[in-house]
Design a protein around this motif. Structure first.
Motif, mmCIF file in Angstrom:
data_model
loop_
_atom_site.group_PDB
_atom_site.id
_atom_site.type_symbol
_atom_site.label_atom_id
_atom_site.label_comp_id
_atom_site.label_asym_id
_atom_site.label_seq_id
_atom_site.Cartn_x
_atom_site.Cartn_y
_atom_site.Cartn_z
ATOM 1 N N MET A 22 -45.606 -8.078 22.985
ATOM 2 C CA MET A 22 -45.401 -6.850 22.212
ATOM 3 C C MET A 22 -46.380 -5.773 22.659
ATOM 4 O O MET A 22 -46.008 -4.603 22.812
ATOM 5 C CB MET A 22 -45.570 -7.125 20.718
ATOM 6 C CG MET A 22 -44.509 -7.999 20.133
ATOM 7 S SD MET A 22 -44.945 -8.445 18.433
ATOM 8 C CE MET A 22 -43.788 -9.753 18.115
ATOM 9 N N GLN A 23 -47.633 -6.154 22.884
ATOM 10 C CA GLN A 23 -48.649 -5.202 23.348
ATOM 11 C C GLN A 23 -48.266 -4.626 24.695
ATOM 12 O O GLN A 23 -48.379 -3.419 24.917
ATOM 13 C CB GLN A 23 -50.013 -5.882 23.429
ATOM 14 C CG GLN A 23 -51.090 -5.019 24.049
ATOM 15 C CD GLN A 23 -51.411 -3.790 23.254
ATOM 16 O OE1 GLN A 23 -51.575 -3.874 22.042
ATOM 17 N NE2 GLN A 23 -51.495 -2.644 23.890
ATOM 18 N N VAL A 26 -45.316 -7.300 31.369
ATOM 19 C CA VAL A 26 -44.125 -7.827 30.685
ATOM 20 C C VAL A 26 -43.452 -8.863 31.578
ATOM 21 O O VAL A 26 -43.116 -9.967 31.132
ATOM 22 C CB VAL A 26 -43.134 -6.696 30.314
ATOM 23 C CG1 VAL A 26 -41.799 -7.267 29.846
ATOM 24 C CG2 VAL A 26 -43.727 -5.789 29.244
ATOM 25 N N GLY A 27 -43.265 -8.532 32.844
ATOM 26 C CA GLY A 27 -42.632 -9.459 33.782
ATOM 27 C C GLY A 27 -43.419 -10.741 33.968
ATOM 28 O O GLY A 27 -42.842 -11.837 34.022
ATOM 29 N N ILE A 28 -44.739 -10.632 34.055
ATOM 30 C CA ILE A 28 -45.595 -11.810 34.199
ATOM 31 C C ILE A 28 -45.441 -12.717 32.982
ATOM 32 O O ILE A 28 -45.312 -13.937 33.110
ATOM 33 C CB ILE A 28 -47.070 -11.395 34.397
ATOM 34 C CG1 ILE A 28 -47.255 -10.740 35.766
ATOM 35 C CG2 ILE A 28 -48.011 -12.578 34.214
ATOM 36 C CD1 ILE A 28 -48.580 -10.012 35.928
ATOM 37 N N LEU A 29 -45.451 -12.125 31.804
ATOM 38 C CA LEU A 29 -45.303 -12.915 30.578
ATOM 39 C C LEU A 29 -43.925 -13.574 30.502
ATOM 40 O O LEU A 29 -43.815 -14.754 30.142
ATOM 41 C CB LEU A 29 -45.557 -12.045 29.349
ATOM 42 C CG LEU A 29 -47.010 -11.678 29.115
ATOM 43 C CD1 LEU A 29 -47.130 -10.529 28.126
ATOM 44 C CD2 LEU A 29 -47.798 -12.896 28.633
ATOM 45 N N LEU A 30 -42.883 -12.833 30.839
ATOM 46 C CA LEU A 30 -41.528 -13.389 30.773
ATOM 47 C C LEU A 30 -41.316 -14.515 31.770
ATOM 48 O O LEU A 30 -40.454 -15.378 31.566
ATOM 49 C CB LEU A 30 -40.483 -12.292 30.974
ATOM 50 C CG LEU A 30 -40.357 -11.289 29.829
ATOM 51 C CD1 LEU A 30 -39.436 -10.142 30.237
ATOM 52 C CD2 LEU A 30 -39.848 -11.959 28.561
ATOM 53 N N ALA A 31 -42.103 -14.557 32.830
ATOM 54 C CA ALA A 31 -41.992 -15.625 33.823
ATOM 55 C C ALA A 31 -42.602 -16.940 33.331
ATOM 56 O O ALA A 31 -42.383 -17.987 33.939
ATOM 57 C CB ALA A 31 -42.663 -15.192 35.129
ATOM 58 N N ARG A 32 -43.308 -16.884 32.236
ATOM 59 C CA ARG A 32 -43.980 -18.091 31.714
ATOM 60 C C ARG A 32 -43.052 -18.874 30.786
ATOM 61 O O ARG A 32 -42.449 -18.313 29.879
ATOM 62 C CB ARG A 32 -45.252 -17.698 30.969
ATOM 63 C CG ARG A 32 -46.291 -17.064 31.886
ATOM 64 C CD ARG A 32 -47.545 -16.761 31.121
ATOM 65 N NE ARG A 32 -48.099 -17.935 30.484
ATOM 66 C CZ ARG A 32 -49.077 -18.690 30.991
ATOM 67 N NH1 ARG A 32 -49.598 -18.388 32.165
ATOM 68 N NH2 ARG A 32 -49.547 -19.729 30.331
ATOM 69 N N ASP A 33 -43.003 -20.178 31.022
ATOM 70 C CA ASP A 33 -42.165 -21.050 30.199
ATOM 71 C C ASP A 33 -42.706 -21.195 28.775
ATOM 72 O O ASP A 33 -41.943 -21.490 27.857
ATOM 73 C CB ASP A 33 -42.042 -22.435 30.840
ATOM 74 C CG ASP A 33 -41.196 -22.408 32.103
ATOM 75 O OD1 ASP A 33 -40.315 -21.537 32.225
ATOM 76 O OD2 ASP A 33 -41.431 -23.275 32.977
ATOM 77 N N ASP A 62 -43.608 -9.900 14.827
ATOM 78 C CA ASP A 62 -44.778 -9.186 14.327
ATOM 79 C C ASP A 62 -44.915 -9.506 12.844
ATOM 80 O O ASP A 62 -43.970 -9.321 12.074
ATOM 81 C CB ASP A 62 -44.562 -7.686 14.545
ATOM 82 C CG ASP A 62 -45.682 -6.811 14.013
ATOM 83 O OD1 ASP A 62 -46.272 -7.147 12.976
ATOM 84 O OD2 ASP A 62 -45.935 -5.778 14.628
ATOM 85 N N LYS A 63 -46.075 -9.990 12.456
ATOM 86 C CA LYS A 63 -46.251 -10.444 11.073
ATOM 87 C C LYS A 63 -46.156 -9.323 10.043
ATOM 88 O O LYS A 63 -45.868 -9.573 8.886
ATOM 89 C CB LYS A 63 -47.572 -11.189 10.918
ATOM 90 C CG LYS A 63 -48.786 -10.315 11.051
ATOM 91 C CD LYS A 63 -50.057 -11.076 10.808
ATOM 92 C CE LYS A 63 -51.200 -10.094 10.766
ATOM 93 N NZ LYS A 63 -52.328 -10.627 10.049
ATOM 94 N N THR A 71 -39.496 -7.881 16.770
ATOM 95 C CA THR A 71 -39.685 -8.677 17.969
ATOM 96 C C THR A 71 -40.075 -7.722 19.104
ATOM 97 O O THR A 71 -40.014 -6.495 18.940
ATOM 98 C CB THR A 71 -38.391 -9.414 18.360
ATOM 99 O OG1 THR A 71 -37.399 -8.432 18.693
ATOM 100 C CG2 THR A 71 -37.889 -10.315 17.229
ATOM 101 N N ALA A 72 -40.418 -8.269 20.256
ATOM 102 C CA ALA A 72 -40.707 -7.431 21.420
ATOM 103 C C ALA A 72 -39.478 -6.596 21.779
ATOM 104 O O ALA A 72 -39.612 -5.448 22.208
ATOM 105 C CB ALA A 72 -41.141 -8.292 22.603
#
Length: 156
Positions: free
Chosen positions: A64-65, A75-82, A90-91, A96-97
């Protein structure tokens, strides 16, 4: 998510962000800003009148950040993570993102998230605390490139 990680993402420092991932930073942790920092960094901010896209970051995940900071590479690096939870909420707002990406009308960011292999109809149609889906969020903000992409998704 720590304040330090929040600052790294916000600054777009990809090398330092990757170093954090290498040492095992929780990619799904929600930020808890100390009250003094939250007050000093965001005094007078509101979601509707914020000119630079900055807003209260409590309860936001690193994804989200990165979306809110328009850091597409992160964003791409994070999305590549399983181990990334693409459905994290967001509480405070229940967003959502994908909600944030749609609101900012970041077509590339919306596309990256919406076309992720983990995206489901349930996430696409998830309603935040105001009862808005990401598509409704985009419509209410006049984010028409996001709307165009969202209406093409299966299950919308």
């Amino acid at each position: 998510m720590s304040v330090e990680l929040w600052r790294i993402i916000k600054s777009g420092d990809v090398a330092t962000f990757q170093a954090c991932l290498a040492i095992g930073v929780n990619v799904n942790g929600q930020l808890e800003l100390p009250p003094a920092l939250a007050d000093s960094d965001h005094e007078g901010d509101s979601e509707s009148d914020d000119e630079d896209g900055d807003e209260e970051y409590n309860g936001k995940t690193p994804l989200m950040q990165a979306v809110l900071s328009t850091e597409l590479e992160i964003v791409g690096i994070l999305l590549a993570r399983d181990d990334l939870d693409i459905a994290a909420v967001d509480k405070d707002s229940g967003n959502t993102a994908l909600h944030y990406a749609c609101r900012l009308d970041g077509f590339q960011c919306v596309e990256l998230i919406a076309l992720d292999r983990r995206m489901t109809c349930k996430i696409i149609n998830f309603k935040n605390c105001k009862g808005e889906t990401a598509l409704m969020h985009a419509l209410s903000e006049g984010a028409f490139s996001s709307v165009e992409l969202m209406v093409e998704l299966d299950g919308v």
